[in-house]
Design a protein around this motif. Structure first.
Motif, PDB file in Angstrom:
ATOM      1  N   UNK A   1     -13.460   1.775  -9.911  1.00 29.75           N
ATOM      2  CA  UNK A   1     -12.562   2.117  -8.800  1.00 29.75           C
ATOM      3  C   UNK A   1     -11.480   1.052  -8.633  1.00 29.75           C
ATOM      4  N   UNK A   2     -11.857  -0.220  -8.693  1.00 25.30           N
ATOM      5  CA  UNK A   2     -10.889  -1.304  -8.550  1.00 25.30           C
ATOM      6  C   UNK A   2      -9.938  -1.362  -9.739  1.00 25.30           C
ATOM      7  N   UNK A   3     -10.441  -1.066 -10.918  1.00 31.98           N
ATOM      8  CA  UNK A   3      -9.582  -1.052 -12.098  1.00 31.98           C
ATOM      9  C   UNK A   3      -8.528   0.055 -11.982  1.00 31.98           C
ATOM     10  N   UNK A   4      -8.965   1.217 -11.541  1.00 28.88           N
ATOM     11  CA  UNK A   4      -8.052   2.342 -11.373  1.00 28.88           C
ATOM     12  C   UNK A   4      -6.998   2.030 -10.314  1.00 28.88           C
ATOM     13  N   UNK A   5      -7.417   1.418  -9.218  1.00 27.80           N
ATOM     14  CA  UNK A   5      -6.478   1.089  -8.146  1.00 27.80           C
ATOM     15  C   UNK A   5      -5.401   0.125  -8.623  1.00 27.80           C
ATOM     16  N   UNK A   6      -5.781  -0.846  -9.459  1.00 29.29           N
ATOM     17  CA  UNK A   6      -4.802  -1.799  -9.986  1.00 29.29           C
ATOM     18  C   UNK A   6      -3.762  -1.079 -10.833  1.00 29.29           C
ATOM     19  N   UNK A   7      -4.233  -0.212 -11.733  1.00 36.20           N
ATOM     20  CA  UNK A   7      -3.312   0.516 -12.614  1.00 36.20           C
ATOM     21  C   UNK A   7      -2.372   1.397 -11.796  1.00 36.20           C
ATOM     22  N   UNK A   8      -2.926   2.162 -10.867  1.00 28.45           N
ATOM     23  CA  UNK A   8      -2.118   3.108 -10.096  1.00 28.45           C
ATOM     24  C   UNK A   8      -1.134   2.394  -9.184  1.00 28.45           C
ATOM     25  N   UNK A   9      -1.545   1.281  -8.575  1.00 24.31           N
ATOM     26  CA  UNK A   9      -0.649   0.587  -7.642  1.00 24.31           C
ATOM     27  C   UNK A   9       0.600   0.068  -8.344  1.00 24.31           C
ATOM     28  N   UNK A  10       0.447  -0.458  -9.553  1.00 25.14           N
ATOM     29  CA  UNK A  10       1.613  -0.970 -10.279  1.00 25.14           C
ATOM     30  C   UNK A  10       2.446   0.163 -10.876  1.00 25.14           C
ATOM     31  N   UNK A  11       1.786   1.213 -11.270  1.00 27.05           N
ATOM     32  CA  UNK A  11       2.501   2.404 -11.731  1.00 27.05           C
ATOM     33  C   UNK A  11       3.318   3.004 -10.584  1.00 27.05           C
ATOM     34  N   UNK A  12       2.704   3.062  -9.404  1.00 28.29           N
ATOM     35  CA  UNK A  12       3.365   3.635  -8.229  1.00 28.29           C
ATOM     36  C   UNK A  12       4.550   2.795  -7.782  1.00 28.29           C
TER      37      UNK A  12
END
Length: 370
Positions: free
Chosen positions: A204-215
């Protein structure tokens, strides 16, 4: 090709007689490896005659020393020679222009392991494609904007800058105005993570990191060429542990098209798109220990073999480059001048990561399939 399970050290597969003139001593093969941890190396033998009186060998290293960049499950585009292995003379002599009649592959297992499998799809001879250099910069440091972007703009060269959204506007990093000016000048912005993804305790934390920078890139309108869908792995980490696929699955789930690592020196083969570029392409170099002479030599290899090379920079400094993320300004300009000269002479293309990805998905007539 299934490796023996009876203690034999290797397995072989021979190609049909080909009777083909090798204008250049370069060959490639598209193969599939379901479990790379069982494969030590894959060696190609090319000979003038069926008795292998005059032949060359070239190795594609996986679990063997020097094969780190090749350690992933799935499709591999294997080239001979490659960044970690050159042709070796097995017997007699073979030169560019000779007619090759016999070829075979030998697969050695990793560490005495038996039972590995390699699927061979196709093989071709010749250069991989149109040579290209990708200039990349990680972490959006203000020194890169001051020295790197300004120098590239003078030469009308474009780079890909990997952005960590949360650092924009903080000390030693670029401001949003800097980022907008960089983008307006034609440089593409791609996604970078805050930290190596294996340092997070949960998926979950890994996904959040990827999505936050993509966003961050998407919300600020930095989406040209789908740059936000290209990822740069922090510290080059794309596995939680050897062979683990979770991070690669996260890349696919979040729509990422490519993933860049940091193993070096590694060239990219571009004629065949193996479709799964999130399984990582790597770099020629660009850290403080990589001299301009070395980087120029790697660029020459890309030109010779029709491959792509990635230069990776972080901070540009006017004094001594003391740590790996620093590169001396004079040395940087020396390398970039060389890239510019090669571009001006028509020997290479200089592309951003998204441009390169688009280019490898176009049909190519380069190379001769055997």
């Amino acid at each position: 090709l299934s490796l023996p399970t009876n203690g034999t050290l290797w397995g072989e597969i021979s190609l049909p007689t080909i009777n083909h003139k090798f204008d250049v001593l370069r060959s490639g093969a598209l193969i599939y490896i379901p479990d790379y941890t069982k494969i030590g190396n894959i060696t190609l033998y090319v000979a003038k005659e069926s008795g292998y009186l005059n032949f060359l060998t070239g190795a594609y290293k996986i679990m063997d020393t020097g094969g780190n960049a090749n350690r992933f499950n799935g499709w591999h585009y294997v080239t001979f020679p490659n960044a970690t292995s050159s042709w070796a003379t097995g017997a007699g002599s073979v030169s560019a222009g000779d007619t090759i009649t016999a070829c075979k592959f030998r697969v050695n297992p990793a560490g005495g392991t038996n039972g590995g499998i390699v699927y061979f799809d196709s093989m071709y001879q010749g250069k991989s494609g149109r040579p290209a250099i990708l200039i990349t910069a990680d972490d959006n440091y203000d020194s890169w904007y001051q020295y790197g972007i300004s120098y590239l703009n003078r030469l009308n060269l474009k780079c890909s800058m990997a952005v960590i959204g949360s650092t924009i506007g903080t000390v030693n990093y670029m401001t949003i105005t800097d980022l907008q000016a960089t983008y307006a000048a034609g440089h593409d912005l791609v996604t970078h993570g805050v930290a190596a993804l294996n340092t997070y305790g949960t998926a979950k934390l890994r996904i959040e990191d990827v999505i936050s920078n993509q966003t961050f890139l998407r919300n600020n309108g930095f989406t040209r060429h789908n740059g936000h869908l290209h990822y740069v792995y922090p510290n080059g980490v794309y596995e939680n542990s050897a062979g683990d696929q979770e991070i690669l699955q996260i890349m696919k789930m979040t729509g990422m098209l490519t993933g860049r690592g940091v193993s070096k020196p590694t060239r990219i083969d571009t004629d065949v798109d193996v479709a799964d570029r999130v399984s990582v392409y790597h770099i020629l170099g660009g850290e403080n220990t990589d001299t301009p002479t070395a980087l120029k030599s790697y660029i020459d290899d890309c030109v010779l073999n029709g491959e792509t090379g990635v230069l990776m920079f972080h901070k540009i400094v006017t004094g001594s480059a003391a740590v790996n993320i620093e590169y001396n300004k004079t040395d940087f300009e020396d390398v970039i001048n060389y890239v510019y000269q090669k571009k001006q002479s028509g020997e290479i293309d200089v592309l951003t990561i998204p441009e390169w990805y688009e280019s490898i998905n176009q049909p190519s007539a380069v190379g001769k399939y055997l």
